[in-house]
Scaffold this active site. Structure first.
Site, PDB file in Angstrom:
ATOM      1  N   ASP A 396      38.721  60.909  41.127  1.00  0.00           N
ATOM      2  CA  ASP A 396      37.515  60.526  40.407  1.00  0.00           C
ATOM      3  C   ASP A 396      36.361  60.263  41.371  1.00  0.00           C
ATOM      4  OD1 ASP A 396      36.154  59.538  37.929  1.00  0.00           O
ATOM      5  OD2 ASP A 396      36.156  57.650  39.041  1.00  0.00           O
ATOM      6  N   GLU A 449      36.791  65.750  41.231  1.00  0.00           N
ATOM      7  CA  GLU A 449      35.614  65.658  40.373  1.00  0.00           C
ATOM      8  C   GLU A 449      34.437  65.438  41.320  1.00  0.00           C
ATOM      9  OE1 GLU A 449      33.391  62.930  37.032  1.00  0.00           O
ATOM     10  OE2 GLU A 449      34.665  62.056  38.567  1.00  0.00           O
TER      11      GLU A 449
END
Length: 715
Positions: A396, A449
């Protein structure tokens, strides 16, 4: 020393408690606050009562050498006797330096570890606790086994900033925390174990002892499958939030086992290859969706025990479904029981808020310039692969790690040593993590990401890249959604938005992601981004999904998109499963199922996803008609033609140039009546003609339904 013990401020209890090394000073000292009496218990011998030395101290002055002798203590708690092993007779509580500083072995030694020690010819089982708190002046183990009394079990200061204690007789399911004194002797909030494998929910947030060795895995066939090149595989991820996919009849969470029973057959039927779980690492605030984790080594107990989570992964694997976890190494929350100011100092974050505080998320940023912090995070990544058999991690907020000025204005950040904005420590950590994961788990995948144009995110580290296996294609997501939200009559003015992502489509190993980020914070659902009335919204959605599956790149859809959910995602409720009572939504689900199976069955749609040889434009500039066409090509030379019509105007005789002579057979039509489409009649089998079109000697004539995507295979 008595005063320090009474204040839970003793850093070297083994120097004062347990068997005396010099028996002329006495045989044994015991510190037992609240006890009315203590007696020594030796096997086969009469008990010997200890004298009260101080209010909570008991001493045995007999001429006994207990230094190598196993003994127990009979403790009198106001008439209630408790028989225990004295922890302070066990000096062998440490581990080798390499084991405590190598990511692959750290999680096997830090935190609470079940072990058996030999003493006086006896095998004594218990739990050893190790915690890294270099700036603490004292650390005590507190828990349900000692009434949370920090005076009862002071830990020993060991080397390298580590504190340790072995508690014989402790079993699974025991709640515990660490009670610490800071650098100036100040009291700190009780801290959960950073390496804790299991944790309680509010209000205690305590760590819980757990033995990883107990669970018996049944996924050997999956775990021993041949190593494959993931870039060539069909990968279709179903992104899922465990608490809001489905609820039971009372509106409560499904536990991990119930989730497995419902979800696994659904994924198999729908054709997904992987489930990607939003973070399951323990997080105190449910509304953070897991992106504010405190217990990085503990699957959240909201849905069950670590064994229950293993059962979930096991069930997925036995059904041929891979499991990917969202992993959050960028930041951590400020909860008192967590890593924040862990030992009274900013142990895990930079003290300067310009580097140590994320102002958007109100959370601390890991100080990746510290070796122990880097090891902690890399070890955590490896831990999930080894102990829970996961198949991949989606990292993330990578962009927030890579750039020192991420979401910061002038004066709010500190440049690197060269005056730039790259975070060298984060770059080195991510490279190291990827190298370690692929070294020990060659069938794994790591996915970033990353929302910027940072070069080489999915390039190997030996080529200067970060070493990820894949990267989310945020540009494709933004541009394609921006295009499809336009009214069809206006799309011709935005045609370049649709075609531009192909300029860089092979610059990384991309995953085309329609994630949870696109259905929250007022953005609405994917379905409701589509223009027009209800029928047109669903038709647009079907055409868009067809376009997505025809594009190069692996696929990811957030739960609910596959049924055409109309409401924005709400983590406090389940998906709108009632929509499947309506044919339009049944059609979206049926189409998604067929697209997944088509994508998996046809090599041309996936085995050259990541290289230019797998894609050729057939029609790129038909902006006035809002039509695009391209071919996907397999390594073996198979070809699939994908044609999208993004207007509600059907095209009765649409001529399209093709490079190969032959027959084109229909594989899928998103406007088919079985998907609740218009049922407009299309050509199911067409032979190319020697008619020049788009500068190609061969061409075919098709019938294009309104708002549709068609797949044809060259026979």
């Amino acid at each position: 020393m008595f005063e320090k013990l009474s204040q839970a401020a003793c850093s070297e209890p083994f120097a004062f408690l347990g068997p005396f090394i010099d028996p002329t000073q006495g045989a044994l000292r015991v510190w037992m606050p609240g006890a009315t009496g203590v007696a020594l218990v030796l096997e086969g011998q009469p008990r010997i009562a200890l004298e009260r030395e101080k209010e909570s101290a008991f001493i045995l002055k007999a001429d006994l050498n207990l230094h190598l002798t196993h003994y127990q203590l009979a403790i009198d708690w106001n008439g209630i006797e408790q028989l225990v092993d004295d922890p302070y007779q066990y000096h062998g509580i440490y581990a080798e330096y390499d084991d405590l500083h190598t990511p692959k072995t750290m999680y096997q030694h830090m935190g609470s570890q079940f072990m058996t020690l030999e003493r006086d010819g006896k095998s004594i089982s218990g739990i050893r606790f190790l915690v890294y708190a270099p700036h603490a002046t004292a650390v005590s183990l507190v828990g349900s086994f000692n009434d949370w009394d920090g005076r009862r079990h002071p830990m020993q200061r060991l080397d390298y900033g580590i504190w340790g204690l072995f508690i014989p007789g402790l079993t699974e399911g025991v709640s515990y925390k660490f009670e610490m004194k800071g650098p100036k002797g100040e009291g700190l909030p009780h801290k959960a174990d950073p390496w804790g494998f299991y944790a309680e929910q509010y209000p205690s947030f305590a760590s819980v002892t757990y033995d990883h060795a107990r669970y018996q895995w049944q996924d050997a066939q999956w775990q021993t499958r041949p190593v494959t090149e993931k870039r060539k595989e069909a990968l279709s991820f179903y992104e899922l939030h465990a608490g809001s996919w489905k609820r039971n009849e009372q509106g409560e969470f499904l536990n991990y086992r119930e989730l497995a029973a419902e979800l696994v057959p659904y994924l198999v039927d729908m054709g997904y290859t992987h489930v990607e779980l939003m973070p399951v690492s323990e997080h105190p605030f449910y509304g953070s969706w897991g992106y504010q984790p405190v217990g990085l080594f503990a699957p959240t107990s909201r849905y069950g025990s670590p064994d229950d989570f293993k059962f979930f992964v096991d069930a997925c694997h036995q059904a041929g479904i891979g499991v990917v976890l969202d992993w959050v190494p960028a930041h951590f929350p400020s909860d008192d029981h967590g890593l924040a100011n862990f030992d009274g100092t900013p142990l895990f974050h930079d003290p300067d808020p310009r580097r140590g505080w994320h102002q958007d998320w109100n959370s601390f940023i890991y100080d990746l310039g510290r070796e122990q912090v880097r090891r902690f995070l890399v070890s955590n990544a490896l831990y999930w692969f080894e102990q829970f058999h996961i198949d991949g991690i989606r990292v993330d907020a990578v962009a927030s790690m890579l750039y020192l000025d991420y979401s910061r204005s002038h004066g709010q950040w500190i440049p690197n040593m060269d005056g730039g904005n790259e975070n060298y420590d984060a770059i080195a950590t991510l490279k190291w993590m990827n190298e370690e994961v692929y070294k020990y788990f060659p069938n794994a995948m790591t996915i970033a990401e990353e929302s910027t144009a940072f070069p080489g995110v999915s390039a190997p580290t030996f080529m200067g890249g970060l070493g990820f296996g894949f990267k989310w294609n945020m540009g494709w997501m933004h541009d394609s959604l921006s295009y499809i939200k336009e009214e069809p009559v206006h799309r011709k003015y935005h045609h370049n938005t649709l075609t531009f992502p192909l300029v860089y489509a092979h610059s990384e190993n991309y995953v085309l992601s329609l994630s949870h980020d696109e259905v929250v914070y007022g953005k609405g659902s994917i379905h409701n981004k589509m223009p027009g009335d209800e029928w047109q919204q669903t038709a647009n959605l079907r055409a868009y999904f067809g376009y997505m599956y025809g594009q190069p790149g692996k696929k990811l859809n957030f739960m609910g998109a596959e049924i055409g959910q109309t409401a924005e995602w709400n983590h406090d409720d389940q998906l709108q499963w009632f929509l499947l009572d309506f044919p339009r939504h049944q059609g979206v689900q049926a189409l998604t199922r067929d697209l997944n199976h088509l994508y998996r069955n046809e090599a041309a749609l996936h085995d050259q996803d990541c290289i230019p040889a797998g894609f050729e434009w057939r029609l790129q500039d038909a902006a006035e008609q809002s039509i695009i066409a391209h071919e996907r090509i397999s390594e073996a030379g198979e070809r699939i033609l994908v044609v999208s019509n993004f207007t509600p105007v059907p095209r009765d005789e649409f001529r399209l140039g093709v490079p190969n002579k032959g027959r084109y057979q229909l594989l899928l039509n998103t406007d088919d009546s079985k998907y609740a489409g218009s049922g407009y009649e299309v050509v199911v089998d067409v032979k190319s003609e020697a008619v020049v079109s788009e500068d190609l000697a061969q061409s075919i004539v098709l019938r294009l339904p309104p708002l549709s995507t068609l797949f044809y295979k060259l026979a």
